[in-house]
Design an enzyme around this catalytic site. Structure first.
Site, PDB file in Angstrom:
ATOM      1  N   LYS A  68       0.844  -1.201   0.000  1.00 56.11           N
ATOM      2  CA  LYS A  68       0.000   0.000   0.000  1.00 56.11           C
ATOM      3  C   LYS A  68       0.881   1.253   0.000  1.00 56.11           C
ATOM      4  O   LYS A  68       0.611   2.224  -0.698  1.00 56.11           O
ATOM      5  CB  LYS A  68      -0.937  -0.012   1.216  1.00 56.11           C
ATOM      6  CG  LYS A  68      -2.043  -1.064   1.062  1.00 56.11           C
ATOM      7  CD  LYS A  68      -2.816  -1.308   2.339  1.00 56.11           C
ATOM      8  CE  LYS A  68      -3.781  -2.483   2.161  1.00 56.11           C
ATOM      9  NZ  LYS A  68      -4.452  -2.899   3.392  1.00 56.11           N
ATOM     10  N   GLN A 115      -4.243  -1.929   9.713  1.00 58.48           N
ATOM     11  CA  GLN A 115      -4.196  -3.241   9.049  1.00 58.48           C
ATOM     12  C   GLN A 115      -4.748  -4.316   9.985  1.00 58.48           C
ATOM     13  O   GLN A 115      -4.307  -4.455  11.121  1.00 58.48           O
ATOM     14  CB  GLN A 115      -2.743  -3.567   8.649  1.00 58.48           C
ATOM     15  CG  GLN A 115      -2.602  -4.828   7.839  1.00 58.48           C
ATOM     16  CD  GLN A 115      -3.273  -4.734   6.459  1.00 58.48           C
ATOM     17  OE1 GLN A 115      -3.130  -3.741   5.755  1.00 58.48           O
ATOM     18  NE2 GLN A 115      -4.024  -5.759   6.105  1.00 58.48           N
ATOM     19  N   ASP A 123     -10.725   3.076   4.761  1.00 58.47           N
ATOM     20  CA  ASP A 123     -11.220   1.716   4.512  1.00 58.47           C
ATOM     21  C   ASP A 123     -12.750   1.687   4.458  1.00 58.47           C
ATOM     22  O   ASP A 123     -13.338   0.692   4.041  1.00 58.47           O
ATOM     23  CB  ASP A 123     -10.742   0.764   5.622  1.00 58.47           C
ATOM     24  CG  ASP A 123      -9.438   0.066   5.241  1.00 58.47           C
ATOM     25  OD1 ASP A 123      -9.188  -0.091   4.030  1.00 58.47           O
ATOM     26  OD2 ASP A 123      -8.683  -0.321   6.155  1.00 58.47           O
TER      27      ASP A 123
END
Ligand code: NAD
Length: 298
Positions: A53, A97, A120
């Site tokens: 990412k 994460q 997200d």
């Protein structure tokens, strides 16, 4: 022969456009939109995901900051970090994460992220906005699915769609996005009776069960469009490992189009994360004083 909907090519085009938009933002505001990635523990897969990412952020000119914590990080420490990132005007997107170590309540951590920085799209405020069709940040994989689907089928009104899987990160948000576009949506799960028959009626199948080869050729109506979200690691007869989707790809030649695995939804997920980071930065700069987080948490 079914057309292949390339996520790799679509993601590359999206990234090229993003690079231009990010450069414009950075010039106008004297700083690059910036993603803070939080990694807790030493799960090798999580490390790889975060590294990828960050590499992709650099490719399009986004700033990125990695915060690493050991597996013994406490919930309080992590919440304190989230609070600092929420308040930091140089941070526009926050990504934690998953999975987190067992001593940390993931839901509590995700709920602590400023919804405007929730790239997200997992915060309840963004989930609520998605379900009421009132904007907000959209989860990355579902957004990627919709972009690929609409590259093949721009008009979705009146189409019948079957979504296999009802998770909060894929199945449910995809179903809501399809509904919003005017599809008639059937959301299936592991208890669904007659899944093959439901699929046979569908103009669109989004397969997100995580079961290798679940969707067989005779479940697919001729001319249907298939979005295969599944990522399943398998060992072939030659003993070599590989990745396959939830759809038996060699049996769906009569479909109109399908996304391959790998090279379909996967590459779109990171590209959409970068897009969300830019969107978050724009929204924060445009409305710094009407932050939802201020109303909700102060
Ligand atoms: P999950 O395990 O949280 O949810 C799976 C869902 O599928 C559940 O709702 C379950 O009820 C349903 N299901 C399982 N077996 C079924 C069956 N036989 N029939 C009908 N429904 C069934 O998984 P998830 O996080 O939603 O991910 C789904 C798949 O998508 C996984 O393979 C995952 O690796 C993949 N994924 C890919 C990306 C990407 O970027 N390409 C991103 C996220 C997830």
């Amino acid at each position: 022969m079914a057309r292949l909907i390339s996520g790799t090519a679509t993601a590359e085009r999206l990234m090229a456009g993003l690079a231009t938009d990010v450069a414009d933002f950075s010039r106008a505001h004297g700083m690059a939109p910036t993603l803070a990635a939080v990694l807790v523990g030493d799960d090798p897969a999580s490390r790889i995901y975060v590294r990828r990412k960050i590499e992709q952020c650099r490719k399009v000119g986004l700033g990125s900051i990695e915060h690493r914590h050991g597996a013994d990080c406490s919930e309080a420490e992590l919440l304190a970090l989230i609070d600092r990132l929420n308040r930091d005007p140089k941070v526009h997107g926050i990504l934690v994460q998953l999975p987190l170590p067992p001593q940390i309540d993931s839901a509590k951590v995700l709920d602590a992220i400023d919804p405007m920085k929730d790239v997200d799209g997992f915060h309840p405020v963004n989930v609520g906005r998605l379900s009421t069709g009132t904007g907000g940040l959209i989860p990355c994989t579902p957004m990627g699915c919709m972009m690929l689907l609409q590259s093949e089928l721009p008009e979705l009104r009146g189409k019948s769609a079957v979504v296999i899987g009802k998770s909060n990160i894929v199945g449910k948000p995809v179903a809501l996005l399809l509904l919003e576009q005017g599809c008639t949506v059937t959301v299936c799960n592991r208890h669904t009776v007659n899944l093959p028959d439901l699929c046979r009626q569908a103009d669109i199948i989004v397969a997100a069960a995580g079961r290798a080869g679940l969707v067989r050729g005779d479940w697919v109506k001729p001319g249907a469009v298939i979005i295969d979200v599944g990522i399943n690691r398998i060992v072939g007869p030659d003993g070599k490992g590989g990745i396959v989707g939830d759809v038996t790809a060699e049996e769906i030649g009569h479909a109109a189009a399908f996304t391959p695995v790998p090279g379909g939804v996967g590459p779109m997920t990171i590209a959409c994360l970068l897009l969300n980071t830019l969107q978050a930065a724009r929204a924060l700069r445009a409305a710094p004083d009407i932050r939802i987080s201020d109303a909700a948490y102060s």
